[in-house]
Write a protein that holds these residues in place. Structure first.
Motif, mmCIF file in Angstrom:
data_model
loop_
_atom_site.group_PDB
_atom_site.id
_atom_site.type_symbol
_atom_site.label_atom_id
_atom_site.label_comp_id
_atom_site.label_asym_id
_atom_site.label_seq_id
_atom_site.Cartn_x
_atom_site.Cartn_y
_atom_site.Cartn_z
ATOM 1 N N ALA A 92 52.250 43.416 65.522
ATOM 2 C CA ALA A 92 52.770 41.964 65.679
ATOM 3 C C ALA A 92 53.843 41.907 66.471
ATOM 4 O O ALA A 92 54.794 42.532 66.550
ATOM 5 C CB ALA A 92 53.283 41.645 64.131
ATOM 6 N N SER A 94 56.144 39.950 66.353
ATOM 7 C CA SER A 94 57.654 39.713 65.642
ATOM 8 C C SER A 94 58.512 41.080 65.571
ATOM 9 O O SER A 94 59.339 41.164 65.189
ATOM 10 C CB SER A 94 57.307 38.854 64.520
ATOM 11 O OG SER A 94 56.538 39.650 63.650
ATOM 12 N N ASP A 132 47.560 39.243 69.829
ATOM 13 C CA ASP A 132 48.432 39.557 68.771
ATOM 14 C C ASP A 132 47.953 39.758 67.529
ATOM 15 O O ASP A 132 47.496 38.747 66.939
ATOM 16 C CB ASP A 132 49.655 38.667 68.602
ATOM 17 C CG ASP A 132 50.626 38.648 67.422
ATOM 18 O OD1 ASP A 132 50.786 39.745 66.852
ATOM 19 O OD2 ASP A 132 51.596 37.829 67.631
ATOM 20 N N GLN A 134 49.322 40.000 64.706
ATOM 21 C CA GLN A 134 50.273 39.407 63.842
ATOM 22 C C GLN A 134 50.322 40.138 62.567
ATOM 23 O O GLN A 134 50.656 39.865 61.427
ATOM 24 C CB GLN A 134 49.579 37.872 63.474
ATOM 25 C CG GLN A 134 49.518 37.082 64.659
ATOM 26 C CD GLN A 134 49.256 35.615 64.266
ATOM 27 O OE1 GLN A 134 49.894 35.143 63.391
ATOM 28 N NE2 GLN A 134 48.365 35.077 64.896
ATOM 29 N N ASN A 135 50.045 41.625 62.829
ATOM 30 C CA ASN A 135 50.102 42.252 61.442
ATOM 31 C C ASN A 135 50.656 43.642 61.832
ATOM 32 O O ASN A 135 50.845 44.038 63.116
ATOM 33 C CB ASN A 135 48.706 42.581 60.629
ATOM 34 C CG ASN A 135 49.046 42.259 59.147
ATOM 35 O OD1 ASN A 135 49.690 43.180 58.387
ATOM 36 N ND2 ASN A 135 48.726 41.358 58.525
ATOM 37 N N ARG A 216 50.471 36.845 59.374
ATOM 38 C CA ARG A 216 50.888 35.940 60.577
ATOM 39 C C ARG A 216 52.472 36.442 61.005
ATOM 40 O O ARG A 216 53.095 35.542 61.362
ATOM 41 C CB ARG A 216 50.986 34.354 60.063
ATOM 42 C CG ARG A 216 49.712 34.172 59.629
ATOM 43 C CD ARG A 216 49.498 32.716 59.351
ATOM 44 N NE ARG A 216 47.898 32.360 58.731
ATOM 45 C CZ ARG A 216 47.507 31.116 58.790
ATOM 46 N NH1 ARG A 216 48.299 29.845 59.123
ATOM 47 N NH2 ARG A 216 46.100 31.018 58.141
ATOM 48 N N GLY A 217 52.721 37.661 60.907
ATOM 49 C CA GLY A 217 53.999 38.217 61.757
ATOM 50 C C GLY A 217 55.043 38.191 60.860
ATOM 51 O O GLY A 217 56.382 38.580 61.160
#
Length: 313
Positions: A92, A94, A132, A134-135, A216-217
Motif C-alpha cells: 500500500a 499509504s 498499488d 492498497q494492502n 484500501r490503504g
C-alpha cells in the motif's frame, strides 16, 4: 506476449512460490544500529533474525526500499529484455514509498528501453504498469496470486490490469498484534500516532489483543479480545465464515511472525484449513517477511482474502 510480475518483499507468500512462478522481488533492507539485513523472502533467515539479539532492537529499525535508481537498473538490465509487459505490484502506497519510487522509475524506463531491447533482438514495444495493492503482508499476497493465475492462464495485459486494480479495492487483511508496546513504539517511529501510550499500557496489562483491518490503504481496529488464543480463534472463525459466503478469488493467505508450527497450533487453525479444502480455496502459509516482522512485531498473525464489503463479526 511475455508478461512478468514484480512485487516487493513485504508481499507475504511462501519463498518457493516466487521461484516457481518467476516473480521478481524488489527487496527491502532493514537497518538496526550497525547491522543491515536484506529481506529476500528467506524464511529461515527471517527466523534466525527473530532468535538473534538484533530482534530485541527491532522497534528502532529503519527500512530502505529499492530506490528509483535501483528499480530503473533492475528493469533496464533484465526485465525489459525478458518481458514485453511487466506488472509491478506494490504494498500500500499509504504505508511505503515503494509505489512512488516505482512510478518515478517507470518514466525513465519507458524512455530508455528501446536500444536495450533492440540490442537483444526485440523490435516490439515494452510496457509496464505500477499497481498499488492498497494492502499489506498477506493481503498483498492475495493480489499477487491472482496476477500469477491470470498471467499463466494467458490473459491479456488490459484484462489483467483491470482485474488487479479492481481486486485491490476488495482485498482485506486482518492482523492480530500481540505486543502493543512494540506496535506503539514502531508506529510512532513511522510518524503514526494511532496507538497511544495509554491504550498500549492498558491493553498489555489486561492481555487485550486488537484485531486490525486493512483495506484500501486504511488500517484500523475492528475488535479487541482478551488473550491471544481467543483472538486467533475468533479471527480464524471469521475467515472461515467469509469462505462459506464466497470469496472473490479462490485464495486465502496466512502469515505469521514466527515458526509456522506455532500458528498451526492456535485454536481454530485446523478448522479453517479443513474448510478451505472443502471449498476449494487454496491456502498459502508463510513466515512473515522480515520487513513486516520489524514493523508489527514477533508473533503477529495476518489473514488475507478478497471479498465484497463486510463487517467483522
Amino acid at each position: 506476449m511475455r508478461i512478468g510480475l514484480v512485487v516487493d518483499s513485504a508481499c507475504d507468500l511462501p519463498g518457493e512460490y516466487f521461484g516457481q512462478h518467476h516473480i521478481t522481488l524488489l527487496p527491502v533492507t532493514v537497518h538496526i544500529g550497525e547491522d543491515s539485513l536484506t529481506d529476500l523472502r528467506d524464511e529461515q533467515e527471517t527466523l534466525r533474525f527473530l532468535r538473534s539479539h538484533i530482534a530485541e532492537r527491532g522497534a528502532d529499525a529503519e527500512t530502505s526500499p529499492f530506490t528509483v535508481q535501483q528499480i530503473q537498473e533492475l528493469f533496464l538490465s533484465k526485465l525489459v529484455i525478458d518481458y514485453d509487459y511487466v506488472f509491478c505490484l506494490t504494498t500500500a502506497r499509504s504505508r511505503s514509498a515503494i509505489f512512488e519510487n516505482a512510478t518515478q522509475a517507470s518514466f525513465a524506463i519507458l524512455n530508455e528501453y528501446r536500444p536495450i531491447r533492440a540490442a537483444a533482438g526485440h523490435d516490439t514495444p515494452f510496457a509496464l504498469r505500477v499497481v498499488d495493492s492498497q494492502n499489506v503482508f498477506a493481503g498483498q499476497g492475495v493480489t499477487a496470486v491472482e496476477a500469477v493465475r491470470l498471467i499463466e492462464g494467458g490473459e491479456g495485459a488490459p484484462k489483467i490490469r483491470a482485474r488487479l486494480e479492481n481486486l485491490a479495492l476488495h482485498t482485506h487483511a486482518y492482523m492480530i498484534a500481540p505486543d502493543l508496546h512494540y506496535l506503539r513504539a514502531r508506529t510512532r517511529k513511522r510518524g503514526d500516532r494511532s496507538v497511544s501510550l495509554f491504550s498500549a499500557a492498558l491493553g498489555s496489562a489486561l492481555d487485550i489483543k486488537p484485531i486490525l483491518h486493512c483495506n484500501r490503504g486504511e488500517t484500523g481496529a475492528v475488535a479487541k479480545i482478551k488473550g491471544l488464543e481467543a483472538a486467533a480463534q475468533r479471527l480464524f472463525a471469521f475467515a472461515g465464515e467469509r469462505v462459506r459466503r464466497g470469496l472473490m478469488t479462490p485464495t486465502l493467505c496466512l502469515s505469521y511472525g514466527g515458526d509456522l508450527a506455532e500458528m498451526r497450533a492456535l485454536p481454530g487453525y485446523e478448522d479453517l484449513r479443513t474448510l478451505c479444502t472443502g471449498y476449494n480455496i487454496e491456502m498459502f502459509e508463510t513466515v512473515m517477511g522480515l520487513t513486516g516482522m520489524v514493523n508489527v512485531g514477533k508473533g503477529a498473525l495476518v489473514v488475507g482474502f478478497a471479498a465484497e464489503p463486510h463487517v467483522f463479526e
